[in-house]
Design an enzyme around this catalytic site. Structure first.
Site, PDB file in Angstrom:
ATOM      1  N   LYS A  18      34.081  49.939  39.722  1.00 50.59           N
ATOM      2  CA  LYS A  18      33.428  48.713  39.244  1.00 50.59           C
ATOM      3  C   LYS A  18      32.547  49.060  38.062  1.00 50.59           C
ATOM      4  O   LYS A  18      32.013  50.163  37.983  1.00 50.59           O
ATOM      5  CB  LYS A  18      32.561  48.116  40.349  1.00 50.59           C
ATOM      6  CG  LYS A  18      32.228  46.656  40.140  1.00 50.59           C
ATOM      7  CD  LYS A  18      33.406  45.789  40.561  1.00 50.59           C
ATOM      8  CE  LYS A  18      33.071  44.361  40.716  1.00 50.59           C
ATOM      9  NZ  LYS A  18      34.099  43.668  41.506  1.00 50.59           N
ATOM     10  N   SER A  52      46.340  41.634  39.826  1.00 53.13           N
ATOM     11  CA  SER A  52      46.040  42.661  38.821  1.00 53.13           C
ATOM     12  C   SER A  52      47.011  43.833  38.954  1.00 53.13           C
ATOM     13  O   SER A  52      47.478  44.395  37.957  1.00 53.13           O
ATOM     14  CB  SER A  52      44.622  43.208  39.016  1.00 53.13           C
ATOM     15  OG  SER A  52      43.687  42.431  38.310  1.00 53.13           O
ATOM     16  N   ASN A  54      35.579  29.224  38.345  1.00 55.90           N
ATOM     17  CA  ASN A  54      37.036  29.330  38.427  1.00 55.90           C
ATOM     18  C   ASN A  54      37.531  29.402  39.871  1.00 55.90           C
ATOM     19  O   ASN A  54      38.373  28.603  40.290  1.00 55.90           O
ATOM     20  CB  ASN A  54      37.497  30.551  37.611  1.00 55.90           C
ATOM     21  CG  ASN A  54      39.005  30.755  37.724  1.00 55.90           C
ATOM     22  OD1 ASN A  54      39.768  29.798  37.823  1.00 55.90           O
ATOM     23  ND2 ASN A  54      39.442  31.993  37.750  1.00 55.90           N
ATOM     24  N   THR A  84      42.740  34.712  42.751  1.00 57.74           N
ATOM     25  CA  THR A  84      41.703  34.915  43.772  1.00 57.74           C
ATOM     26  C   THR A  84      41.688  33.725  44.729  1.00 57.74           C
ATOM     27  O   THR A  84      41.709  33.886  45.959  1.00 57.74           O
ATOM     28  CB  THR A  84      40.325  35.083  43.102  1.00 57.74           C
ATOM     29  OG1 THR A  84      40.434  36.144  42.147  1.00 57.74           O
ATOM     30  CG2 THR A  84      39.245  35.417  44.106  1.00 57.74           C
ATOM     31  N   LYS A 143      39.000  46.985  49.580  1.00 61.81           N
ATOM     32  CA  LYS A 143      39.856  45.817  49.309  1.00 61.81           C
ATOM     33  C   LYS A 143      41.298  46.230  49.009  1.00 61.81           C
ATOM     34  O   LYS A 143      42.243  45.692  49.566  1.00 61.81           O
ATOM     35  CB  LYS A 143      39.265  45.092  48.091  1.00 61.81           C
ATOM     36  CG  LYS A 143      39.586  43.653  47.979  1.00 61.81           C
ATOM     37  CD  LYS A 143      38.977  43.061  46.708  1.00 61.81           C
ATOM     38  CE  LYS A 143      37.482  42.859  46.747  1.00 61.81           C
ATOM     39  NZ  LYS A 143      36.987  42.075  45.582  1.00 61.81           N
ATOM     40  N   LYS A 183      40.100  51.097  40.431  1.00 64.70           N
ATOM     41  CA  LYS A 183      40.448  49.727  40.019  1.00 64.70           C
ATOM     42  C   LYS A 183      39.298  48.797  40.336  1.00 64.70           C
ATOM     43  O   LYS A 183      38.734  48.840  41.439  1.00 64.70           O
ATOM     44  CB  LYS A 183      41.697  49.273  40.798  1.00 64.70           C
ATOM     45  CG  LYS A 183      42.183  47.893  40.414  1.00 64.70           C
ATOM     46  CD  LYS A 183      43.048  47.919  39.171  1.00 64.70           C
ATOM     47  CE  LYS A 183      43.289  46.559  38.562  1.00 64.70           C
ATOM     48  NZ  LYS A 183      42.193  46.160  37.633  1.00 64.70           N
TER      49      LYS A 183
HETATM   50  N1  GLU Z   1      36.749  41.478  39.979  1.00 62.16           N
HETATM   51  C1  GLU Z   1      37.766  41.151  40.932  1.00 62.16           C
HETATM   52  C2  GLU Z   1      37.372  41.608  42.313  1.00 62.16           C
HETATM   53  O1  GLU Z   1      36.214  41.765  42.599  1.00 62.16           O
HETATM   54  C3  GLU Z   1      39.132  41.642  40.505  1.00 62.16           C
HETATM   55  C4  GLU Z   1      39.264  43.100  40.329  1.00 62.16           C
HETATM   56  C5  GLU Z   1      40.572  43.541  39.709  1.00 62.16           C
HETATM   57  O2  GLU Z   1      41.428  42.701  39.481  1.00 62.16           O
HETATM   58  O3  GLU Z   1      40.711  44.741  39.463  1.00 62.16           O
HETATM   59  O4  GLU Z   1      38.193  41.749  43.176  1.00 62.16           O
END
Ligand code: GLU
Length: 424
Positions: A101, A358, A216, A185, A89, A65
């Site tokens: 990623k 998400s 944002n 976020t 995370k 993810k």
């Molecule tokens: N890009 C965001 C992060 O770095 C969200 C990642 C997601 O929602 O999968 O946490």
């Protein structure tokens, strides 16, 4: 030090603290898979090959993810580090997902909306075999957004020949997106800060906050905290900063940003500034990075990575840093903050609200049951408060800073998942 080396320096500390075996620490050192492609696309009438990456770091706890970024500086090291951090995370907030990623190396600011759509489709064309609701679930990241996710979903479903909404999160609401994903976020960061202050028995009323970055995440967190009675004493975008101990109303600056202007344009027309207005509001204008070292109680880096260097860290006046951006503090900066007794609520906790919502969207995509904004925010609050208390407990137990504590929590959870899969 590149981004992956910075990440490794955190892993090293966890390995020592938990006395991990080489086999155990390997889980945090090597990604499961690196997918590297060249996207052949036409940009401004010229055929180009853009480097594209997807790193699948770990799926021990669930499908890979993490976001996809479009950035001229996106490279394999960075994407690898960010993928690893996503695994950490997701484990910190306890959601059943792994870490991944993606990135495409180009400057979206000099591409047309049509070219961005073409690049988004090309990314999916190159990577689709490796994506899917039970395999790897991308989301927006730096310079990608709901619109990009919508186009990517469309391309994916076209290739697949059927609907698969849970393959992407951060989608437009019309395509199965979830209300509250756009503010998640920032809201997650606000919830964690709130939990931290409660634990420290500090009052939030009038507590001074400086926010670096007014995209944002930065603009939303400034608004949320302003509404909760915090005093926003500094904000910054890429063009400069606005600072006032009297406090700023974020709404005014959001309005000017929506007009494609810079926050300092509230006071200036080009090089000419309204001195009377500046004085009346007690405002000082400065370089963007001045906000990092200004007189404030809380500092929220919400834009770029690597802005809190050792040098900056030695001048920070805030008592707590809430990392809403990914990787805003360098490894040396981190040690300096630790030495100076400044608390850091690390990115892997502070900005995990995005991936948490998400995850709710992923559930929605799989079950078809729609969630309302209030339900989303209430559940997010619960997850963030629990994650805070889990990290804080470890910090007390080991006397470790919060970043190390969050990494310890994640390492324990990821290793537990490995053991439960039958690995010793
Ligand atoms: N890009 C965001 C992060 O770095 C969200 C990642 C997601 O929602 O999968 O946490």
């Amino acid at each position: 030090m590149n981004a992956f080396d910075q990440y490794l320096s955190h892993v090293k500390r966890v390995t020592e603290l938990l006395k991990l075996s080489p086999e155990e620490s390997k889980v945090f050192l090597e990604p499961d898979r690196i997918i590297e492609k060249k996207l052949r696309v036409m940009v401004e009438g010229v055929a180009v090959e853009l480097p594209a990456y997807r790193v699948q770091f770990s799926n021990a706890r669930g499908p890979y993810k993490g976001g996809i970024r479009f950035h001229p500086a996106a490279d394999l090291d960075e994407v690898k580090a960010l993928a690893a951090m996503m695994a950490v995370k997701c484990a910190v907030v306890g959601i059943p997902m792994g870490g991944g990623k993606g990135g495409v190396t180009f400057n979206p600011k000099s591409a047309t909306p049509e070219e961005i759509k073409t690049i988004s489709r090309a990314f999916v064309g190159a990577m689709h075999e490796h994506l899917g609701p039970d395999l790897d679930v991308p989301a927006p990241d730096v310079y990608t957004n709901a619109e990009v996710m919508g186009v990517m979903l469309d391309e994916y479903e076209k290739i697949l020949g059927k609907s698969a909404p849970a393959t992407f999160t951060g989608k437009p609401l019309s395509l199965g997106g979830i209300p509250g994903r756009d503010t998640a976020t920032a809201m997650g960061g606000a919830f964690v800060l709130e939990a931290y202050l409660q634990e420290k028995k500090l009052t939030t009323k009038g507590l001074r906050v400086a926010v670096h970055g007014f995209g944002n995440a930065g603009a939303t967190v400034a608004t949320l905290l302003y509404e909760r009675g915090f005093k926003i004493v500094g904000i910054a975008d890429s063009k400069g900063s606005v600072m006032s101990q009297q406090g700023l109303n974020p709404e005014v600056f959001i309005a000017i940003k929506n007009n494609h202007q810079s926050i300092r344009d509230v006071y200036c027309k080009g090089a000419v500034c309204d001195e009377g207005k500046l004085q009346a509001e007690g405002v000082t204008l400065g370089e963007s990075n001045d906000v990092l070292v200004m007189d404030t109680d809380v500092l929220i880096p919400a834009a770029l990575d690597g802005v809190i260097t050792k040098e900056v860290a030695s001048q920070i006046k805030a008592k707590v840093v809430v990392e809403l951006a990914n990787g805003p503090t360098t490894a040396e900066g981190d040690l300096e903050l630790e030495r100076r007794g400044i608390s850091v609520i690390p990115d892997v906790l502070a900005n995990a609200g995005g991936v948490t919502v998400s995850y709710f969207e992923w559930i929605q995509g799989r079950t078809g049951k729609m969630l309302k904004r209030d339900e989303v925010n209430e559940s997010l609050k619960e997850v963030m408060h629990t994650a805070w208390s889990d990290v804080s407990k470890i910090a007390t137990e080991h006397g470790s800073p919060y970043r190390l504590s969050a990494f310890v929590l994640a390492a324990e959870r990821i290793l537990q998942a490995k053991r439960d899969r039958g690995f010793s």
